[in-house]
Motif scaffolding. Structure first.
Motif, PDB file in Angstrom:
ATOM      1  N   PHE A 174       0.855  -1.187   0.000  1.00 57.43           N
ATOM      2  CA  PHE A 174       0.000   0.000   0.000  1.00 57.43           C
ATOM      3  C   PHE A 174       0.890   1.235   0.000  1.00 57.43           C
ATOM      4  O   PHE A 174       1.707   1.422   0.909  1.00 57.43           O
ATOM      5  CB  PHE A 174      -0.905   0.001   1.230  1.00 57.43           C
ATOM      6  CG  PHE A 174      -1.912  -1.123   1.258  1.00 57.43           C
ATOM      7  CD1 PHE A 174      -3.221  -0.910   0.857  1.00 57.43           C
ATOM      8  CD2 PHE A 174      -1.546  -2.388   1.686  1.00 57.43           C
ATOM      9  CE1 PHE A 174      -4.152  -1.944   0.879  1.00 57.43           C
ATOM     10  CE2 PHE A 174      -2.464  -3.431   1.718  1.00 57.43           C
ATOM     11  CZ  PHE A 174      -3.765  -3.212   1.308  1.00 57.43           C
ATOM     12  N   LEU A 175       0.719   2.053  -1.031  1.00 56.27           N
ATOM     13  CA  LEU A 175       1.477   3.293  -1.140  1.00 56.27           C
ATOM     14  C   LEU A 175       0.509   4.468  -1.092  1.00 56.27           C
ATOM     15  O   LEU A 175      -0.658   4.335  -1.476  1.00 56.27           O
ATOM     16  CB  LEU A 175       2.295   3.314  -2.427  1.00 56.27           C
ATOM     17  CG  LEU A 175       3.331   2.196  -2.504  1.00 56.27           C
ATOM     18  CD1 LEU A 175       3.032   1.278  -3.674  1.00 56.27           C
ATOM     19  CD2 LEU A 175       4.726   2.731  -2.598  1.00 56.27           C
ATOM     20  N   ALA A 176       0.993   5.590  -0.617  1.00 53.93           N
ATOM     21  CA  ALA A 176       0.158   6.789  -0.531  1.00 53.93           C
ATOM     22  C   ALA A 176       0.799   7.925  -1.311  1.00 53.93           C
ATOM     23  O   ALA A 176       2.021   7.969  -1.486  1.00 53.93           O
ATOM     24  CB  ALA A 176      -0.042   7.206   0.930  1.00 53.93           C
ATOM     25  N   ALA A 177      -0.036   8.814  -1.809  1.00 55.25           N
ATOM     26  CA  ALA A 177       0.429  10.028  -2.488  1.00 55.25           C
ATOM     27  C   ALA A 177      -0.628  11.101  -2.263  1.00 55.25           C
ATOM     28  O   ALA A 177      -1.758  10.807  -1.843  1.00 55.25           O
ATOM     29  CB  ALA A 177       0.636   9.780  -3.977  1.00 55.25           C
ATOM     30  N   TRP A 178      -0.264  12.344  -2.549  1.00 49.97           N
ATOM     31  CA  TRP A 178      -1.185  13.459  -2.377  1.00 49.97           C
ATOM     32  C   TRP A 178      -1.776  13.867  -3.722  1.00 49.97           C
ATOM     33  O   TRP A 178      -1.166  13.648  -4.770  1.00 49.97           O
ATOM     34  CB  TRP A 178      -0.472  14.641  -1.723  1.00 49.97           C
ATOM     35  CG  TRP A 178      -0.029  14.335  -0.337  1.00 49.97           C
ATOM     36  CD1 TRP A 178       1.198  13.894   0.047  1.00 49.97           C
ATOM     37  CD2 TRP A 178      -0.824  14.396   0.858  1.00 49.97           C
ATOM     38  NE1 TRP A 178       1.230  13.682   1.413  1.00 49.97           N
ATOM     39  CE2 TRP A 178       0.004  13.996   1.945  1.00 49.97           C
ATOM     40  CE3 TRP A 178      -2.140  14.774   1.113  1.00 49.97           C
ATOM     41  CZ2 TRP A 178      -0.450  13.944   3.251  1.00 49.97           C
ATOM     42  CZ3 TRP A 178      -2.601  14.726   2.432  1.00 49.97           C
ATOM     43  CH2 TRP A 178      -1.752  14.315   3.484  1.00 49.97           C
ATOM     44  N   ARG A 179      -2.925  14.448  -3.672  1.00 47.60           N
ATOM     45  CA  ARG A 179      -3.615  14.834  -4.907  1.00 47.60           C
ATOM     46  C   ARG A 179      -2.785  15.810  -5.736  1.00 47.60           C
ATOM     47  O   ARG A 179      -2.880  15.805  -6.970  1.00 47.60           O
ATOM     48  CB  ARG A 179      -4.978  15.445  -4.571  1.00 47.60           C
ATOM     49  CG  ARG A 179      -5.874  15.603  -5.789  1.00 47.60           C
ATOM     50  CD  ARG A 179      -7.284  15.999  -5.380  1.00 47.60           C
ATOM     51  NE  ARG A 179      -8.206  15.992  -6.506  1.00 47.60           N
ATOM     52  CZ  ARG A 179      -9.508  16.202  -6.402  1.00 47.60           C
ATOM     53  NH1 ARG A 179     -10.056  16.426  -5.192  1.00 47.60           N
ATOM     54  NH2 ARG A 179     -10.288  16.167  -7.465  1.00 47.60           N
TER      55      ARG A 179
END
Length: 244
Positions: free
Chosen positions: A165-170
């Protein structure tokens, strides 16, 4: 889900996963948790899977899917932060495979949600899954991705995945396609506050990861690279949480 027995996990997953004999070895997969912060509230992007799908029909999920070997050969404008790259490459995962896993999260987010993460510039590749990046002049970038969790589907499922699971910002999204992505797996996209997402019709593991993310954001609102990574998997008949 930490500490649940095999039978308890089976009951929790029965509405989300087809149970039965499946592959013994899980396949590499990646999911992207796209975040947006507005008026002090953090929202997360979820999409509802079509009811006709055999895998998690009608559930709200993050964009994501199986890693394609071709993803390893796609050029990027910027690589992963070294700290997250090292954590993704832990164990038997090679640096090249870790890079492919991260890129697959970006590709799946384009295909399922029509969101292209990267930098606006000329970009060329012959890989079929990346034609939208070529057409819209976006070179994929891994620099904004943050590794936040890992989970391996328990045995006894028709499909099994080793999901990062990776996260990024809009603001890491260079292009948002009004018509959505070329895949037809998600019939509805919604930006939900994390608390609302936890209560939505999501798979059990998604709810667990959302809870982990909520706690991390409370202590680390910028998602600093290299943080400890929760890792869920079945060990000796129990679904347990480790830290990487």
């Amino acid at each position: 889900m930490d500490g649940m027995t095999r039978s308890e996990v089976d009951r929790a997953d029965a509405k989300d996963f087809a149970l039965g004999a499946g592959p013994l070895r899980p396949r590499d997969a990646a999911t992207l948790i796209l975040l947006d912060r507005e008026d002090g509230e953090t929202r997360v992007l979820l999409g509802r899977r079509h009811a006709r799908h055999a895998f998690m029909p009608g559930k709200f999920v993050f964009p994501g899917g199986r890693t394609d070997p071709d993803d390893a050969r796609v050029p990027v404008s910027e690589g992963l932060h070294p700290s997250d790259a090292a954590k993704l490459s832990a164990g038997r995962t090679t640096p090249a495979r870790a890079r492919a896993i991260a890129l697959s999260a970006i590709r799946e987010t384009y295909e399922e949600a029509g969101l292209l993460i990267g930098r606006r510039t000329s970009f060329e590749t012959t890989k079929a899954g990346w034609r939208g990046f070529v057409e819209h002049g976006v070179a994929p970038s891994l620099s904004g991705l943050r590794y936040v969790a890992r989970a391996i589907t328990p045995p006894g499922r028709v499909r099994r995945f080793d999901t990062r699971f990776l996260a990024a910002w809009r603001h890491d999204v260079a292009v948002e396609l009004a018509q959505g992505g070329p895949a037809e797996e998600l019939e509805e996209l919604a930006w939900m506050p994390i608390e609302e997402a936890i209560e939505a019709d999501v798979p059990a593991i998604t709810r667990t990861i959302l809870g982990e993310l909520r706690e991390r954001l409370a202590a680390d609102p910028l998602l600093v690279p290299g943080a400890p990574i929760p890792f869920y998997r079945m060990v000796r008949g129990r679904f347990v949480r480790h830290v990487l």
